[in-house]
Scaffold this motif. Sequence first.
Motif, PDB file in Angstrom:
ATOM      1  N   THR A 135      43.813  37.185  35.454  1.00 58.27           N
ATOM      2  CA  THR A 135      42.834  38.254  35.610  1.00 58.27           C
ATOM      3  C   THR A 135      41.765  38.105  34.542  1.00 58.27           C
ATOM      4  O   THR A 135      42.027  37.567  33.457  1.00 58.27           O
ATOM      5  N   ASP A 181      55.559  35.271  39.657  1.00 63.87           N
ATOM      6  CA  ASP A 181      54.317  34.486  39.655  1.00 63.87           C
ATOM      7  C   ASP A 181      53.174  35.337  39.120  1.00 63.87           C
ATOM      8  O   ASP A 181      52.744  36.283  39.773  1.00 63.87           O
ATOM      9  N   VAL A 215      49.325  36.226  37.977  1.00 63.06           N
ATOM     10  CA  VAL A 215      47.971  35.984  38.470  1.00 63.06           C
ATOM     11  C   VAL A 215      47.022  36.098  37.286  1.00 63.06           C
ATOM     12  O   VAL A 215      47.139  37.018  36.471  1.00 63.06           O
ATOM     13  N   ASP A 255      47.300  37.018  32.076  1.00 60.94           N
ATOM     14  CA  ASP A 255      48.194  36.719  33.195  1.00 60.94           C
ATOM     15  C   ASP A 255      49.023  37.970  33.451  1.00 60.94           C
ATOM     16  O   ASP A 255      49.711  38.466  32.550  1.00 60.94           O
TER      17      ASP A 255
END
Length: 103
Positions: free
Chosen positions: A77, A73, A75, A54
């Motif tokens: 990966t 926030d 994401v 993350d």
Amino acid sequence: VGPKVRASFAEAIAEREAAGYRIENRLIAIERAMIEDARLEGRTASIEVRFDADIAAVTRDETGEMVAGSLSDAVQTHDVWTFQRTLGSDDPNWLLVETDEVA
């Protein structure tokens, strides 16, 4: 870092800087790191490691204004990094020779 990876990273950074942007990344968590493959070709050992992580990232313009992303926030990966080392070498370090984003 191997020459191919270094050149790729340097080119991406130069392109962003030429456009007036910079990226700020924060690794939030590595959910999983797993060896996907290992092989030996002559005296060169290669290991492919999959990282599921993350990452929070923002892109800023030349004034420092955020133009994309969020540091709050993260994401998910998914990358596979390939490391190599010459067996029997005095240098104990593994060299990062390739990175690929995977699904």
